[in-house]
Design an enzyme around this catalytic site. Structure first.
Site, mmCIF file in Angstrom:
data_model
loop_
_atom_site.group_PDB
_atom_site.id
_atom_site.type_symbol
_atom_site.label_atom_id
_atom_site.label_comp_id
_atom_site.label_asym_id
_atom_site.label_seq_id
_atom_site.Cartn_x
_atom_site.Cartn_y
_atom_site.Cartn_z
ATOM 1 N N GLY A 272 -73.807 29.888 113.691
ATOM 2 C CA GLY A 272 -74.773 29.377 114.665
ATOM 3 C C GLY A 272 -75.750 30.452 115.108
ATOM 4 O O GLY A 272 -76.943 30.189 115.290
ATOM 5 N N GLY B 181 -72.837 31.298 107.587
ATOM 6 C CA GLY B 181 -72.172 30.000 107.501
ATOM 7 C C GLY B 181 -71.749 29.620 106.098
ATOM 8 O O GLY B 181 -71.170 30.429 105.363
ATOM 9 N N ARG C 71 -63.349 40.046 109.637
ATOM 10 C CA ARG C 71 -64.095 40.343 110.868
ATOM 11 C C ARG C 71 -63.629 41.647 111.507
ATOM 12 O O ARG C 71 -64.440 42.350 112.123
ATOM 13 C CB ARG C 71 -63.952 39.190 111.862
ATOM 14 N N LYS D 206 -78.227 18.331 107.265
ATOM 15 C CA LYS D 206 -79.237 17.560 108.008
ATOM 16 C C LYS D 206 -80.580 18.267 108.159
ATOM 17 O O LYS D 206 -80.611 19.463 108.458
ATOM 18 C CB LYS D 206 -78.710 17.289 109.418
HETATM 19 P P1 AMP Z 1 -74.816 22.851 107.023
HETATM 20 O O1 AMP Z 1 -73.719 23.197 107.980
HETATM 21 O O2 AMP Z 1 -75.883 22.010 107.607
HETATM 22 O O3 AMP Z 1 -75.349 24.052 106.275
HETATM 23 O O4 AMP Z 1 -74.144 21.880 105.953
HETATM 24 C C1 AMP Z 1 -73.144 22.298 105.113
HETATM 25 C C2 AMP Z 1 -72.344 21.110 104.689
HETATM 26 O O5 AMP Z 1 -73.205 20.156 104.097
HETATM 27 C C3 AMP Z 1 -71.305 21.474 103.656
HETATM 28 O O6 AMP Z 1 -70.031 21.149 104.162
HETATM 29 C C4 AMP Z 1 -71.651 20.599 102.463
HETATM 30 O O7 AMP Z 1 -70.520 20.030 101.872
HETATM 31 C C5 AMP Z 1 -72.499 19.508 103.067
HETATM 32 N N1 AMP Z 1 -73.414 18.947 102.069
HETATM 33 C C6 AMP Z 1 -74.402 19.587 101.431
HETATM 34 N N2 AMP Z 1 -75.004 18.756 100.561
HETATM 35 C C7 AMP Z 1 -74.398 17.561 100.665
HETATM 36 C C8 AMP Z 1 -74.581 16.296 100.029
HETATM 37 N N3 AMP Z 1 -75.514 16.129 99.119
HETATM 38 N N4 AMP Z 1 -73.789 15.285 100.394
HETATM 39 C C9 AMP Z 1 -72.861 15.476 101.327
HETATM 40 N N5 AMP Z 1 -72.618 16.628 101.961
HETATM 41 C C10 AMP Z 1 -73.386 17.669 101.629
#
Ligand code: AMP
Length: 417
Positions: A397, A374, A40, A206
Site C-alpha cells: 500500500g 506487492g 523483513r 482494478k
Molecule cells: P492488485 O492487488 O490490484 O495488484 O491485483 C493483484 C491481483 O489481481 C492478483 O491476486 C491477481 O491474481 C489478480 N488478477 C490479475 N489479473 C487478473 C485477471 N485477469 N482475472 C482475475 N484476477 C486477476
C-alpha cells in the site's frame, strides 16, 4: 528537497528510536510461534549495523498483525528478537512493554552498540490512533528518531510519525534508515528524472485502485503497458464484450479519460491484443460467504476483440507478451506495478512471467527496473528473477500511495537535509 538519513546523524552514545517493519508471517508449531519468512528482518540489518558500529543505543519498535489494541500473546515480538539476534550475530534485548517504566529502564540501561526490541506497539489502541500522550511516552525512550519501515509509512500512527514530531519538538533529529533511503531514491528521485524511454507496466485487479498512479505516471512515462483484469474495463469501455471477466462498469469513463490524457501528452498507451480465457465450472462448493465457487477450465488463447459470454479473461496472451517484451527491450527505465494475470494459478502465470523475463533482460542490457511492491514483487520472486532487477520495493500500500504522489506521514515527519 532530500530527507535526512542515518548517514547525517551523530549517534554515538545516543538513544535512537528506530521504527522497523517486522510484520513477519508466523505460525504456531508445537505450542510456539515460529517465523516462516525472515526477509523483513534481514532487510533492516544494514541500518542496524551502520548505527551500532557507530555506538548508537538502538531501540526498535514494530507492529505484528492486528491485535486491535489488546495484548495478544501469539502476536508478541519476542520470537522476532531471538531471530534478529541470530541473524545479526549479536544478542538482542527484549522488553515485554513498549512504553512506561519497564520500557524506559530497558532503554536507559542500553550500552553503546546494544539493541533493544520493544513489544508490539499495536498492543496499545493509542498506537493506531496516533494519540499524543502515547506518542510522548514513546518519545521519552530516545534522543533521535529513525524510520526504516517504508511498508508502514502510509499509516499516520504513533510509532510511524507521532513520536517523530515529539522528538523533533524536543530538539532531536528525525532521519530515514538505509532501507527507507533506497525506497525514496528508486520510487522517488529515479522516477522524477528517468532515463528515456520510460516504460510503465500496470496490471492488477482494478482500474479504480490504480487510476491515481496511471494519472500521475502519464505525466512522466513515454509508454504505458496495461495488463491484468483492469484491461477488461478498458475493453468494455471500447464497446467490446468481456464475458464473465472482472470489470468495473462504473469506471468506463475513468478508463477512457486515461487514454485521452495519454494521447494528449504523446504517451503510447498499449492494451492487450489477445488474452488467455477459460470457461467457468461450478465446483459444487460454497465459499465462506455461502456463494458458489467456480473453477476455470479449458484455458485457451483468444485473439478476437470480444470474449465469449461463458468465459473469463485471466491473463494476457502470447502476442501481447511479445509486443510488451519488444517495448521493454527498448526502454531505459521500467516501473512495474501489478501482475498481468491471475498468476497464482500456473495456467495464467505465463503473461506475468514473460513480462518478468523481459524486464530482467532489459535490466541486463542497462535499463533501470523498479518493481513497485506487492504482487509484482511476489511474481518476480516466483519467477526467480528477484536478483535480476534494479530494485524491488518492500511496500505494498505504501508504494502505491507514494507512486500516486500522496504524501506518506512516515516520510513527511522526517527532517529535510
Ligand atoms: P492488485 O492487488 O490490484 O495488484 O491485483 C493483484 C491481483 O489481481 C492478483 O491476486 C491477481 O491474481 C489478480 N488478477 C490479475 N489479473 C487478473 C485477471 N485477469 N482475472 C482475475 N484476477 C486477476
Amino acid at each position: 528537497m532530500a530527507k535526512l538519513t542515518v548517514r547525517d546523524l551523530e549517534v554515538s552514545g545516543k538513544r535512537v528510536f528506530m521504527r522497523v517493519d517486522y510484520n513477519v508471517p508466523m505460525e504456531e508449531k508445537d505450542g510456539r510461534m515460529v517465523i516462516n519468512d525472515s526477509t523483513r528482518i534481514k532487510e533492516t540489518l544494514p541500518t542496524l549495523k551502520f548505527l551500532t558500529d557507530q555506538g548508537a543505543r538502538l531501540i526498535l519498535a514494530a507492529h505484528l498483525g492486528r491485535p486491535d489494541g489488546k495484548c495478544e500473546p501469539s502476536l508478541s515480538l519476542r520470537p522476532v528478537a531471538e531471530k534478529l539476534g541470530e541473524l545479526f550475530g549479536k544478542s538482542v534485548k527484549f522488553v515485554d512493554e513498549c512504553v512506561g517504566e519497564k520500557a524506559e529502564a530497558a532503554a536507559n540501561g542500553l550500552k553503546d552498540g546494544e539493541i533493544l526490541l520493544l513489544e508490539n506497539v499495536r498492543f496499545h489502541a493509542e498506537e493506531e490512533e496516533n494519540e499524543a500522550v502515547f506518542a510522548a511516552k514513546l518519545a521519552r525512550l530516545a534522543d533521535l528518531y529513525v524510520n526504516d519501515a517504508f511498508g508502514a509509512a502510509h499509516r499516520a500512527h504513533a510509532s510511524t510519525c507521532g513520536v517523530a514530531r515529539i522528538i523533533s519538538a524536543w530538539g532531536g533529529r528525525c532521519a530515514a534508515g538505509l532501507l527507507m533511503e533506497r525506497e525514496l531514491k528508486f520510487l522517488g528521485d529515479e522516477l522524477d528524472n528517468p532515463a528515456r524511454p520510460f516504460a510503465v507496466i500496470l496490471g492488477g485487479a482494478k482500474v479504480s485502485d490504480k487510476i491515481k498512479v496511471i494519472d500521475r505516471l502519464l505525466e512522466k512515462a513515454d509508454v504505458v503497458l496495461i495488463g491484468g483484469a483492469m484491461a477488461y474495463t478498458f475493453k468494455l469501455a471500447h464497446g467490446h464484450k468481456t464475458g464473465k471477466s472482472l470489470v468495473e462498469p462504473e469506471h468506463l469513463q475513468t478508463a477512457l479519460d486515461a487514454e485521452v490524457k495519454a494521447k494528449a501528452r504523446g504517451v503510447k498507451f498499449l492494451l492487450p491484443s489477445d488474452n488467455i480465457i477459460a470457461e467457468l465450472q461450478d465446483t459444487g462448493k460454497l465459499n465462506k460467504k455461502g456463494k458458489p465457487v467456480w473453477a476455470p477450465i479449458n484455458p485457451r488463447v483468444n485473439t478476437a476483440a470480444d470474449i465469449p459470454a461463458d468465459c473469463e479473461g485471466f491473463d494476457i496472451g502470447p502476442a501481447t507478451a511479445a509486443t510488451y517484451a519488444l517495448v521493454l527491450a527498448n526502454s531505459k527505465t521500467i516501473l512495474w506495478n501489478g501482475p498481468m494475470g491471475m498468476f497464482e494459478d500456473p495456467r495464467f502465470a505465463e503473461g506475468t512471467v514473460a513480462v518478468a523475463k523481459a524486464v530482467a533482460e532489459a535490466t541486463a542490457q542497462g535499463a533501470k527496473s523498479i518493481i513497485g511492491g506487492g504482487d509484482s514483487v511476489k511474481a518476480i520472486n516466483k519467477a526467480n528473477l528477484g536478483n535480476q532487477v534494479t530494485f524491488m520495493s518492500t511496500g505494498g500500500g505504501a508504494s502505491l500511495e507514494f507512486l500516486e504522489g500522496t504524501p506518506l506521514p512516515g516520510v513527511t515527519c522526517l527532517d529535510e537535509k
